[in-house]
Design an enzyme around this catalytic site. Structure first.
Site, PDB file in Angstrom:
ATOM      1  N   GLU A  40       0.914  -1.050  -0.018  1.00  0.00           N
ATOM      2  CA  GLU A  40       0.085  -0.042   0.064  1.00  0.00           C
ATOM      3  C   GLU A  40       0.931   1.168   0.154  1.00  0.00           C
ATOM      4  O   GLU A  40       1.808   1.296   1.102  1.00  0.00           O
ATOM      5  CB  GLU A  40      -0.971  -0.012   1.377  1.00  0.00           C
ATOM      6  CG  GLU A  40      -1.810   1.208   1.250  1.00  0.00           C
ATOM      7  CD  GLU A  40      -2.654   1.158   2.423  1.00  0.00           C
ATOM      8  OE1 GLU A  40      -2.724   0.144   3.297  1.00  0.00           O
ATOM      9  OE2 GLU A  40      -3.384   2.357   2.865  1.00  0.00           O
ATOM     10  N   ARG A 266       5.458 -13.077   9.618  1.00  0.00           N
ATOM     11  CA  ARG A 266       5.924 -12.082   9.081  1.00  0.00           C
ATOM     12  C   ARG A 266       7.261 -11.798   9.848  1.00  0.00           C
ATOM     13  O   ARG A 266       7.898 -12.500  10.919  1.00  0.00           O
ATOM     14  CB  ARG A 266       5.341 -10.569   9.586  1.00  0.00           C
ATOM     15  CG  ARG A 266       5.037 -10.429  11.009  1.00  0.00           C
ATOM     16  CD  ARG A 266       3.827  -9.309  11.323  1.00  0.00           C
ATOM     17  NE  ARG A 266       4.429  -8.113  11.120  1.00  0.00           N
ATOM     18  CZ  ARG A 266       3.881  -7.062  10.252  1.00  0.00           C
ATOM     19  NH1 ARG A 266       2.957  -7.636   9.704  1.00  0.00           N
ATOM     20  NH2 ARG A 266       4.455  -6.078  10.203  1.00  0.00           N
ATOM     21  N   LYS A 276       4.964   0.639   9.181  1.00  0.00           N
ATOM     22  CA  LYS A 276       4.837   1.816   8.561  1.00  0.00           C
ATOM     23  C   LYS A 276       4.101   3.103   9.345  1.00  0.00           C
ATOM     24  O   LYS A 276       4.583   4.312   9.210  1.00  0.00           O
ATOM     25  CB  LYS A 276       4.064   1.684   7.113  1.00  0.00           C
ATOM     26  CG  LYS A 276       5.005   1.248   5.838  1.00  0.00           C
ATOM     27  CD  LYS A 276       3.986   1.130   4.705  1.00  0.00           C
ATOM     28  CE  LYS A 276       3.309  -0.037   4.376  1.00  0.00           C
ATOM     29  NZ  LYS A 276       2.505  -0.069   3.366  1.00  0.00           N
TER      30      LYS A 276
HETATM   31  P1  ATP Z   1       2.823  -1.792   7.888  1.00  0.00           P
HETATM   32  O1  ATP Z   1       2.107  -2.705   9.107  1.00  0.00           O
HETATM   33  O2  ATP Z   1       4.341  -1.788   7.859  1.00  0.00           O
HETATM   34  O3  ATP Z   1       2.133  -0.862   7.226  1.00  0.00           O
HETATM   35  P2  ATP Z   1       1.658  -3.565   5.843  1.00  0.00           P
HETATM   36  O4  ATP Z   1       1.372  -5.351   5.923  1.00  0.00           O
HETATM   37  O5  ATP Z   1       0.363  -2.824   6.244  1.00  0.00           O
HETATM   38  O6  ATP Z   1       2.946  -3.227   6.670  1.00  0.00           O
HETATM   39  P3  ATP Z   1       1.813  -3.360   3.201  1.00  0.00           P
HETATM   40  O7  ATP Z   1       2.067  -2.584   2.236  1.00  0.00           O
HETATM   41  O8  ATP Z   1       0.265  -3.644   3.115  1.00  0.00           O
HETATM   42  O9  ATP Z   1       2.221  -3.252   4.431  1.00  0.00           O
HETATM   43  O10 ATP Z   1       2.562  -4.759   2.859  1.00  0.00           O
HETATM   44  C1  ATP Z   1       2.781  -5.078   1.576  1.00  0.00           C
HETATM   45  C2  ATP Z   1       3.295  -6.630   1.748  1.00  0.00           C
HETATM   46  O11 ATP Z   1       4.317  -6.740   2.512  1.00  0.00           O
HETATM   47  C3  ATP Z   1       2.195  -7.464   2.123  1.00  0.00           C
HETATM   48  O12 ATP Z   1       2.045  -8.632   1.542  1.00  0.00           O
HETATM   49  C4  ATP Z   1       2.519  -7.688   3.683  1.00  0.00           C
HETATM   50  O13 ATP Z   1       2.028  -8.980   3.978  1.00  0.00           O
HETATM   51  C5  ATP Z   1       4.135  -7.840   3.743  1.00  0.00           C
HETATM   52  N1  ATP Z   1       4.658  -7.601   4.820  1.00  0.00           N
HETATM   53  C6  ATP Z   1       4.506  -6.442   5.499  1.00  0.00           C
HETATM   54  N2  ATP Z   1       5.242  -6.355   6.722  1.00  0.00           N
HETATM   55  C7  ATP Z   1       5.877  -7.752   6.700  1.00  0.00           C
HETATM   56  C8  ATP Z   1       6.848  -8.086   7.641  1.00  0.00           C
HETATM   57  N3  ATP Z   1       7.235  -7.573   8.591  1.00  0.00           N
HETATM   58  N4  ATP Z   1       7.437  -9.242   7.275  1.00  0.00           N
HETATM   59  C9  ATP Z   1       6.872  -9.913   6.004  1.00  0.00           C
HETATM   60  N5  ATP Z   1       6.154  -9.307   5.217  1.00  0.00           N
HETATM   61  C10 ATP Z   1       5.553  -8.023   5.314  1.00  0.00           C
HETATM   62 MG    MG Z   2      -1.419  -2.894   4.953  1.00  0.00          MG
END
Ligand code: ATP
Ligand code: MG
Length: 565
Positions: A40, A266, A276
């Protein structure tokens, strides 16, 4: 949960996801696997995303399939073009290529809207007028079933009409939503008539004012995967429950393809936050220099700090992919870059806390050149010449007025080897009586020991680094410590993670002296300062002839030792 410091060094193990992909490829179900990385664009990517990138793009490469980069841009209130650009840069920097498979969920807004109308038409979605708060109340809890919305049994015609009016902008924000009609007593709360569309009169970074209703993640994601014919949709464990909804949407619409969602654990790193939203707080509240602050575990931060893409990919290989939540110790990340740079970074000398040495028996007007290897084990790195003269700088910590027996560096009457230079012996020292500070050492050198060996076989135990005072280049060095003082800064929901920020996470040394050839170092290039660690010229702070260095990592894992002590 466990914290792993002793990650097996074996090459990539075949994790459970690769086992599935291998099987699907072998039996012809998916001869060409297609994965996607779906960020995102609401912030910069962090080290956790690197794990997902390496997994998704890695599978695309290894199985001769492909991996799409898809921006999940369905929430216009938080998303920005700047983030799209930084994310692309980060993925490329890690060495991956989406070729011509760059997509935006917003490209599918028309199709998604059509799918929503289809769901309404088959009686599986309805427009609901409950407020957000009421929807929450009606939803029930883990132990109690939910209650049907009073709007649940609207006719298809009425729903279509209302949904079209929502799209046309007839209703204010928050007044109505489109919900899936599933089961208000489902044990999975996500299946209790989840919201599919909301009214949000906010311009979108790509579609402008075209839309005032936006689809929710769960509706968008599965359909985007389907439209792109993704075979394996990999996401983190917190989406496990969402899989039911993912499958429900695709089944209900009877789509021609149905990607398989698979969840993995994760990446959690000690002494760090990887969210983020939290990283954004640090940036917005000026608690760090920006998204690319070298202490941040954003990809842009570690890049600026001097980490190499190879070290990050290797790290991701090492930690592997599993189903169990675990914490990886920060030292594992640090040793991956240390190991990588050990093989690739040229060696130079830099004195971080200079103490002047005057070699009393060295001719005042003499300058000499001494040959030094650029890598002790690798001849292909070649060599360079070091300027040697009567006055040098050495590290202040390499001298003690009254050293213990096992201190193999300088002290009154003690002899050491200067790296690639001569043996010198300390004969006296100058001291500022008021402050107690040592201001200079007087030494003699043995001209017979040029190059660092004595013809009489005399041994010295210590070898120290140095820079000629006359020739040395002044430099600024930033030493970094961990950004947080505790292992799990965001584990306690009661306490603000920012309370755990380490007030001493930066130490600026503005009086360093380094080899003159570093005047031309390109920002972003890594070197090893012998005995000190790996350093990288900072791309923001360096200017021509005036390098500013970030310490990437020390030569040894000082933390592991501290933890044992
Ligand atoms: P954040 O909580 O930092 O905003 P998010 O999951 O909301 O992370 P996205 O931009 O939606 O961020 O993530 C893109 C991809 O990265 C998703 O498939 C998510 O599952 C993966 N991802 C995010 N954080 C991790 C992590 N700590 N370890 C492995 N994969 C991750
Ligand atoms: Mg997300």
């Amino acid at each position: 949960m466990t914290t792993s410091t002793d990650i097996p060094q074996a090459d990539k193990v075949v994790d459970f996801i690769r086992q599935i992909v291998t099987e699907d490829q072998k039996n012809g179900k998916h001869p060409v696997p297609v994965t996607r990385f779906p960020p995102e664009p609401n912030g910069f990517l962090h080290i956790g995303h690197a794990k997902s990138i390496c997994l998704n793009f890695g599978i695309g490469e290894e199985y001769l399939g492909r991996c799409h980069l898809r921006f999940d841009d369905t929430n216009p209130s938080k998303e920005e073009e700047e983030y799209v650009d930084s994310i692309k840069e980060d993925v490329r920097w890690l060495g991956f290529d989406w070729q011509d498979h760059l997509y935006f969920a917003s490209d599918y807004f028309n199709q998604l809207y059509e799918f929503a109308e289809q769901l309404i038409t088959i009686g599986k979605a309805y427009v609901c007028d409950l407020t957000g708060e009421q929807i929450r109340q009606y939803r029930g809890t883990l132990t109690e079933p939910g209650t049907d919305s009073p709007y649940r049994n609207r006719s298809v015609e009425e729903n279509l009409d209302l949904f079209r009016q929502m799209k046309a902008g007839a209703f204010p924000n928050g007044s109505r939503v489109l919900r899936a009609k599933i089961d208000m007593s489902s044990p999975a709360i996500i299946m209790r008539d989840p919201v599919l569309y909301r009214i949000m009169k906010v311009p979108h970074h790509r579609t402008g004012d075209t839309w005032c209703i936006y689809p929710m993640y769960d509706f968008t994601h599965c359909l985007s995967d389907m439209l792109e014919e993704i075979t394996h949709s990999l996401c983190t464990l917190e989406f496990q429950d969402n899989r039911k909804l993912y499958d429900w949407v695709l089944d209900s619409l009877n789509t021609p393809c149905h990607p398989r969602q698979i969840e993995f654990a994760r990446l959690n790193l000690t002494y760090a936050v990887t969210s983020k939203r939290k990283l954004l707080q640090l940036v917005n509240e000026n608690l760090v220099e920006g998204w690319d602050d070298p202490r941040m575990l954003t990809i842009s931060g570690i890049r600026r700090r001097g980490y190499t893409p190879r070290s990050i990919r290797k790290f991701c290989d090492q930690i592997g992919v599993g189903k169990k939540q675990s914490w990886i110790d920060m030292s594992v990340l640090e040793s991956s870059v240390r190991e990588d740079l050990n093989g690739t970074a040229p060696r130079v000398m830099g004195v971080l806390d200079p103490l002047k040495v005057i070699i009393d028996n060295y001719p005042e007007d003499l300058d000499e050149e001494l040959e030094a290897k650029n890598h002790p084990q690798k001849d292909e790195f070649g060599s360079r010449n070091l300027q040697f003269s009567r006055e040098l700088f050495i590290e202040r910590s390499d001298f003690m007025e009254d050293p213990p027996r096992k201190f193999f560096r300088l002290g009154p009457g003690r002899e050491v080897r200067l790296r690639y230079g001569y043996y010198i012996t300390c004969v006296s020292y100058d001291k500022d009586e008021e402050s107690g500070e040592i201001t200079a050492l007087h030494c003699t050198y043995d001209p017979e020991t040029r190059g660092g060996a004595s013809p009489d076989g005399r041994k010295v135990k210590g070898t120290i680094h140095w820079v000629s005072a006359k020739h040395g280049l002044p430099a600024i060095v930033y030493l970094y410590d961990r950004l947080f003082m505790v292992e799990h800064p965001d584990s306690n929901k009661e306490q603000d993670f920012k309370d755990h920020l380490n007030p001493n996470s930066i130490k600026i040394l503005d009086n360093c002296v380094v080899e003159p050839l570093l005047a031309d170092i390109k920002p972003g290039v890594q070197v090893q300062f012998e005995r000190q660690g790996y350093f990288c010229a900072d791309k923001v702070k360096s200017s021509k002839g005036k390098p500013v260095f970030n310490r990437i990592v020390t030569l040894r894992d000082s933390w592991a030792k501290l933890n044992k002590a």
